[in-house]
Design a protein around this motif. Structure first.
Motif, PDB file in Angstrom:
ATOM      1  N   GLU A  75       0.618  -1.458  -0.142  1.00 58.76           N
ATOM      2  CA  GLU A  75       0.176  -0.280   0.165  1.00 58.76           C
ATOM      3  C   GLU A  75       1.402   0.841   0.174  1.00 58.76           C
ATOM      4  N   GLN A  76       1.748   1.381   0.963  1.00 58.98           N
ATOM      5  CA  GLN A  76       2.395   2.235   0.912  1.00 58.98           C
ATOM      6  C   GLN A  76       3.834   2.239  -0.576  1.00 58.98           C
ATOM      7  N   GLY A  77       3.638   2.037  -1.426  1.00 66.17           N
ATOM      8  CA  GLY A  77       4.360   1.823  -2.605  1.00 66.17           C
ATOM      9  C   GLY A  77       3.653   2.437  -3.998  1.00 66.17           C
ATOM     10  N   GLY A  80      -0.393   4.372  -1.045  1.00 69.55           N
ATOM     11  CA  GLY A  80       0.801   6.571  -0.258  1.00 69.55           C
ATOM     12  C   GLY A  80       1.745   6.785  -1.045  1.00 69.55           C
ATOM     13  N   MET A  81       2.785   6.599  -1.320  1.00 68.30           N
ATOM     14  CA  MET A  81       4.022   7.586  -2.321  1.00 68.30           C
ATOM     15  C   MET A  81       3.490   8.432  -3.201  1.00 68.30           C
ATOM     16  N   PRO A  82       2.598   7.515  -3.942  1.00 72.06           N
ATOM     17  CA  PRO A  82       2.963   7.883  -5.515  1.00 72.06           C
ATOM     18  C   PRO A  82       1.444   9.297  -4.747  1.00 72.06           C
ATOM     19  N   MET A 103      10.909   2.235  -3.964  1.00 69.61           N
ATOM     20  CA  MET A 103      12.069   1.225  -2.096  1.00 69.61           C
ATOM     21  C   MET A 103      10.846   0.474  -1.900  1.00 69.61           C
ATOM     22  N   GLU A 104      10.186   1.441  -1.493  1.00 67.87           N
ATOM     23  CA  GLU A 104       8.486  -0.146  -0.494  1.00 67.87           C
ATOM     24  C   GLU A 104       8.520  -0.975  -1.904  1.00 67.87           C
ATOM     25  N   GLN A 105       8.305  -0.861  -3.371  1.00 66.43           N
ATOM     26  CA  GLN A 105       8.100  -2.155  -3.678  1.00 66.43           C
ATOM     27  C   GLN A 105       9.011  -3.137  -3.635  1.00 66.43           C
ATOM     28  N   LEU A 167       2.680   5.068   8.915  1.00 65.86           N
ATOM     29  CA  LEU A 167       2.612   3.475   9.091  1.00 65.86           C
ATOM     30  C   LEU A 167       4.545   3.641   9.485  1.00 65.86           C
ATOM     31  N   GLU A 168       5.048   4.433   9.044  1.00 59.78           N
ATOM     32  CA  GLU A 168       6.551   4.187   8.750  1.00 59.78           C
ATOM     33  C   GLU A 168       7.362   3.823  10.139  1.00 59.78           C
ATOM     34  N   THR A 169       7.070   4.954  10.709  1.00 56.72           N
ATOM     35  CA  THR A 169       8.182   4.893  12.245  1.00 56.72           C
ATOM     36  C   THR A 169       7.425   3.840  13.356  1.00 56.72           C
ATOM     37  N   ASP A 201      15.796   2.158   5.551  1.00 58.06           N
ATOM     38  CA  ASP A 201      15.089   3.014   4.486  1.00 58.06           C
ATOM     39  C   ASP A 201      13.717   3.370   5.281  1.00 58.06           C
ATOM     40  N   GLU A 202      13.387   2.925   5.950  1.00 61.56           N
ATOM     41  CA  GLU A 202      11.779   3.501   6.741  1.00 61.56           C
ATOM     42  C   GLU A 202      11.866   4.342   7.437  1.00 61.56           C
ATOM     43  N   SER A 203      13.535   4.298   8.092  1.00 61.20           N
ATOM     44  CA  SER A 203      13.343   5.067   8.932  1.00 61.20           C
ATOM     45  C   SER A 203      13.988   6.700   8.373  1.00 61.20           C
ATOM     46  N   VAL A 204      14.337   7.031   7.200  1.00 64.85           N
ATOM     47  CA  VAL A 204      14.981   7.984   6.121  1.00 64.85           C
ATOM     48  C   VAL A 204      13.229   8.392   5.844  1.00 64.85           C
ATOM     49  N   HIS A 205      12.224   7.588   5.201  1.00 62.85           N
ATOM     50  CA  HIS A 205      11.142   7.579   4.994  1.00 62.85           C
ATOM     51  C   HIS A 205      10.584   8.647   5.776  1.00 62.85           C
ATOM     52  N   GLY A 206       9.933   8.282   7.060  1.00 62.88           N
ATOM     53  CA  GLY A 206       9.575   8.597   8.407  1.00 62.88           C
ATOM     54  C   GLY A 206      10.285  10.402   8.436  1.00 62.88           C
TER      55      GLY A 206
HETATM   56 MN   MN3 Z   1       8.485   3.528   3.016  1.00 62.82          MN
END
Ligand code: MN3
Ligand code: MN3
Length: 329
Positions: A75-77, A80-82, A103-105, A167-169, A201-206
């Motif tokens: 869902e994030q890939g 959410g992101m798009p 990256m999510e994919q 979601l990310e964090t 990755d998720e920590s950078v995204h958050g």
């Molecule tokens: Mn992420």
């Protein structure tokens, strides 16, 4: 010649990386690109042997944890992101979000790579069916995805971004607990390495979406800001009720439920910090299982980055080259 009225909305702008639209997107672009990885790079052959030594209940928990994570990354890939990207105007931030969607994919795909090593095709099919039928997992995902699909103005954009940070964090961590717990004991370390890369990755995204969210919030009146942040806490708590239920189901059979709930609270606070909000649960690191906390060292470094964010801004404005150390999670 027809008389064209010059409409600002009709002018298409090209992205100019020599003239940045903000002072952090380039830094996040570089970091995301630098840490990009491919699931096939990690060897999982040793995991298969260890897998056979786990109890049936332990294996079930591990599989379900990864299946749940697969749904969130999907869902994030794909959503959410798009959708957030579509509603962000700054071209450089858009570029970063587009890269993060890819990256999510990769994350979503990497769980399938782990499954193909550990589980039979029939079992894998059962797990994906379990995802579709698990009410708690579906409910927490729906809360987030509904907010992604509801963006109509700055207020709803802020809620969507805040949901993304949650979601990310926060939500990912009920899933990350078990792989961290096992790999910290030398079990399933190949899969654990994949989870570590995902956590990095998720920590950078958050952090990134947290910054975008804070910038959107600045455009909104003070009174409305208060209302919106009240809503963020209520979403966080609604998700917490679901997380408790989900954790009981997944971790109850192997006796880890209480520890996971503490870990979830700890990460809820990290998510709030990414949004520049006050923490809620105030769980001390000493209350977290040390094996799991140790596996989280990327998170700790992220936290350092967060607190020294100001320096990053100055460096970018002065056009100083960032050193690798600046992003050593
Ligand atoms: Mn992420
Ligand atoms: Mn992901």
């Amino acid at each position: 010649m027809p008389n064209f009225t010059k409409n600002k909305n009709d002018i298409k702008k090209a992205i100019n990386w020599n003239r940045l639209s903000d002072d952090f997107s380039k830094m996040f672009w570089d970091q995301n690109v630098r840490q990009f990885w491919v699931d096939e790079e990690i060897s999982l052959v040793e995991d298969k042997k260890v897998w056979l030594t786990l109890t049936k209940e332990e294996r079930k928990t591990y599989e379900k944890v990864l299946a749940g994570l697969t749904l969130l990354d999907t869902e994030q890939g794909g959503t959410g992101m798009p959708l957030i990207m579509q509603h962000v105007d700054e071209l450089h931030a858009k570029a970063v979000l587009t890269f993060m969607a890819a990256m999510e994919q990769m994350h979503a795909k990497s769980y399938s790579t782990i499954f193909s090593t550990l589980s039979t095709m029939d079992r894998i099919d059962e797990l994906f069916e379990w995802v579709e039928n698990n009410k708690t997992l579906q409910a927490k995902t729906k809360i987030i995805v509904d907010n992604y699909k509801n963006i109509t103005d700055d207020k709803s954009l802020y809620i969507a971004m805040a949901s993304s940070v949650l979601l990310e964090t926060y939500l990912f961590y009920s899933g990350f607990f078990y792989p961290l717990y096992l790999s910290g004991q030398g079990k399933l370390i190949g899969s654990g390495e994949i989870i570590n890369l995902i956590i990095r990755d998720e920590s950078v995204h958050g952090l990134f979406i947290g910054l975008l969210a804070q910038n959107v919030l600045k455009k909104i009146s003070k009174d409305e800001q208060k209302e919106l942040n009240k809503k963020v806490y209520s979403i966080m708590l609604e998700l917490f009720e679901l997380e408790k239920e989900y954790t009981k189901e997944l971790y109850g059979p192997i006796g880890l439920e209480e520890e996971v709930i503490k870990f979830i609270k700890y990460n809820a606070d990290k998510a709030l910090m990414n949004l520049g909000l006050d923490t809620y649960f105030n769980i001390d690191e000493s209350e977290i299982n040390p094996i799991v906390l140790n596996g989280l060292d990327t998170e700790t470094k992220t936290h350092d980055f967060f607190s020294t964010k100001g320096n990053g801004y100055i460096k970018t404005l002065n056009h100083e080259e960032l050193k690798d150390d600046d992003f050593n999670w």
